[in-house]
Design an enzyme around this catalytic site. Structure first.
Site, PDB file in Angstrom:
ATOM      1  N   MET A  95       0.170   5.430   8.221  1.00  0.00           N
ATOM      2  CA  MET A  95      -0.653   6.339   7.437  1.00  0.00           C
ATOM      3  C   MET A  95      -0.121   7.777   7.477  1.00  0.00           C
ATOM      4  O   MET A  95      -0.067   8.460   6.444  1.00  0.00           O
ATOM      5  CB  MET A  95      -2.107   6.320   7.930  1.00  0.00           C
ATOM      6  CG  MET A  95      -3.031   7.196   7.109  1.00  0.00           C
ATOM      7  SD  MET A  95      -4.724   7.224   7.740  1.00  0.00           S
ATOM      8  CE  MET A  95      -5.238   5.537   7.408  1.00  0.00           C
ATOM      9  N   ARG A 150      -4.648   0.835 -26.064  1.00  0.00           N
ATOM     10  CA  ARG A 150      -5.436   1.585 -25.076  1.00  0.00           C
ATOM     11  C   ARG A 150      -6.389   2.466 -25.889  1.00  0.00           C
ATOM     12  O   ARG A 150      -7.326   1.960 -26.481  1.00  0.00           O
ATOM     13  CB  ARG A 150      -4.529   2.419 -24.178  1.00  0.00           C
ATOM     14  CG  ARG A 150      -3.565   1.617 -23.318  1.00  0.00           C
ATOM     15  CD  ARG A 150      -2.923   2.477 -22.245  1.00  0.00           C
ATOM     16  NE  ARG A 150      -2.426   3.754 -22.759  1.00  0.00           N
ATOM     17  CZ  ARG A 150      -1.805   4.669 -22.012  1.00  0.00           C
ATOM     18  NH1 ARG A 150      -1.616   4.454 -20.727  1.00  0.00           N
ATOM     19  NH2 ARG A 150      -1.373   5.793 -22.552  1.00  0.00           N
ATOM     20  N   TYR A 167       4.301  -0.620  13.662  1.00  0.00           N
ATOM     21  CA  TYR A 167       3.368  -1.729  13.551  1.00  0.00           C
ATOM     22  C   TYR A 167       4.085  -3.062  13.331  1.00  0.00           C
ATOM     23  O   TYR A 167       5.018  -3.152  12.545  1.00  0.00           O
ATOM     24  CB  TYR A 167       2.390  -1.489  12.399  1.00  0.00           C
ATOM     25  CG  TYR A 167       1.315  -0.485  12.721  1.00  0.00           C
ATOM     26  CD1 TYR A 167       0.395  -0.723  13.744  1.00  0.00           C
ATOM     27  CD2 TYR A 167       1.210   0.710  12.002  1.00  0.00           C
ATOM     28  CE1 TYR A 167      -0.601   0.195  14.043  1.00  0.00           C
ATOM     29  CE2 TYR A 167       0.216   1.633  12.291  1.00  0.00           C
ATOM     30  CZ  TYR A 167      -0.689   1.365  13.318  1.00  0.00           C
ATOM     31  OH  TYR A 167      -1.667   2.283  13.616  1.00  0.00           O
ATOM     32  N   LYS A 198      -1.130  16.741 -17.156  1.00  0.00           N
ATOM     33  CA  LYS A 198      -2.286  16.039 -16.607  1.00  0.00           C
ATOM     34  C   LYS A 198      -1.999  15.647 -15.160  1.00  0.00           C
ATOM     35  O   LYS A 198      -0.867  15.745 -14.679  1.00  0.00           O
ATOM     36  CB  LYS A 198      -2.604  14.806 -17.452  1.00  0.00           C
ATOM     37  CG  LYS A 198      -1.449  13.829 -17.563  1.00  0.00           C
ATOM     38  CD  LYS A 198      -1.763  12.692 -18.521  1.00  0.00           C
ATOM     39  CE  LYS A 198      -0.577  11.742 -18.614  1.00  0.00           C
ATOM     40  NZ  LYS A 198      -0.863  10.568 -19.459  1.00  0.00           N
TER      41      LYS A 198
END
Length: 354
Positions: free
Chosen positions: A302, A138, A254, A45
């Site tokens: 990013m 679940r 940053y 998956k």
């Protein structure tokens, strides 16, 4: 003149995943050998946990795997033609919108609720799998619903449950084993399945007729019993965009979270959190070039990561560095689970199987 893609060479990606077919097959064979005679399937998956479900399915089918598991019918439609002759199960069951495809392709729904059971019966029935909830809360029918006859008359190929805490030494494992063993005595099925990757490591009692590894196929190590046996499958690699000299006191990235204490050199590479290399690796992760370690300095951006170049390292713009991505170690560094490290890998990588 503007050229269409078909009229010109496609640009090469400045980042890639180096993927080991040999390691993938080795991991499946080791897990199969630890399954105490049970068949060993493969969870593919989420696009083969981010590595490419089609290639994973092809390679594992070629190695002898005959049972595959996906989450949705969209995933099943993509994989079914690749694994002709193998079994394919859709873990999220069947919705009304899924019925046309469920009737058209060679895959079984894993029915998870009385509503899905009713829908499957009313649509004509047929062979299916079922999920029994033994404590994860679940998906799955409860043991009480099973006792009340919810599955009576179904043509069940595989009855399964899912371990919640198999990666820990939890008492919950034995509780779930006991509940599933009890359910097994009341549900008529061709096969029974409980163990995931970590569950296989719990031993013979958890393996039943079929095991369903996922994480460990792709290099994840869920328990100490697998250490030294599971091989790394994926290594991200990124191209160096620029090398620059810094003076003592210069800051990087940053918010200026890192500063050079002495004159040094840094390399800026084409990789960032948009590619799944998240901020948890800031000032913690590392890469390698020619056997030399290059620590991550400053915040992961990013699309950009900066690396400190050690003395004597000859790396230059245009060179490729290998990102240190041994899943257990990277998980500790970043605070991310091994699952997130795999499935978060983005689509900008070129995936190169070797």
């Amino acid at each position: 003149m503007i050229l269409r893609m078909s009229e010109r060479d496609a640009p090469t990606a400045p980042l890639r995943l180096r993927l080991s077919r040999e390691a993938l097959i080795h991991n499946w064979r080791w897990l199969h050998g630890q399954s105490f005679g049970a068949a060993c399937g493969a969870a593919i998956k989420a696009d083969g946990y981010g590595l490419g479900a089609i290639e994973v399915a092809e390679y594992l089918a070629g190695a002898g795997c005959r049972d595959f598991f996906v989450a949705t019918w969209a995933e099943a439609e993509k994989i079914a033609p690749i694994i002709n002759g193998c079994a394919l199960s859709v873990l999220h069951g069947v919705r009304p919108a899924d019925l046309p495809m469920a009737r058209d392709i060679n895959a079984r729904p894993v029915l998870n609720s009385t509503q899905q059971v009713k829908l499957w019966r009313e649509s004509g029935g047929g062979q299916c799998d079922v999920m029994i909830d033994t404590g994860m809360n679940r998906l799955g029918l409860s043991p009480e619903e099973v006792s009340a006859g919810a599955l009576d008359g179904l043509s069940i190929h595989t009855a399964m449950s899912h371990l919640a805490s198999a990666d820990e030494g939890s008492a919950q494992n034995a509780v779930q084993l006991r509940l599933f063993t009890d359910v097994k005595s009341r549900v008529m099925a061709q096969r029974y399945s409980l163990a995931n990757s970590a569950g296989i490591c719990l031993g013979r009692d958890y393996c039943f007729d079929l095991t369903r590894p996922g994480l460990s196929l792709y290099g994840g190590v869920p328990r100490v019993e697998a250490e030294g046996h599971i091989r790394q499958v994926v290594t991200p690699e990124a191209e160096v965009l620029q090398v620059r000299d810094l003076r003592a006191g210069d800051h990087v990235g940053y918010n200026a979270t890192w500063a050079a204490t002495t004159p040094c050199r840094i390399a800026t590479i084409n990789l960032g959190y948009a590619d799944g290399y998240l901020r948890g690796f800031s000032d913690k992760g590392s890469a390698h070039f020619a056997e030399q370690r290059l620590p991550v300095v400053g915040r992961v951006s990013m699309d950009i990561v900066t690396l400190l170049i050690p003395d004597g390292c000859k790396v230059q713009a245009g060179d490729w560095v290998s990102i240190d991505y041994h899943l257990p170690s990277a998980s500790v560094q970043s605070g991310l689970s091994q699952y997130e490290l795999l499935t978060g890998l983005g689509q900008r990588y070129e995936r190169v199987w070797e």
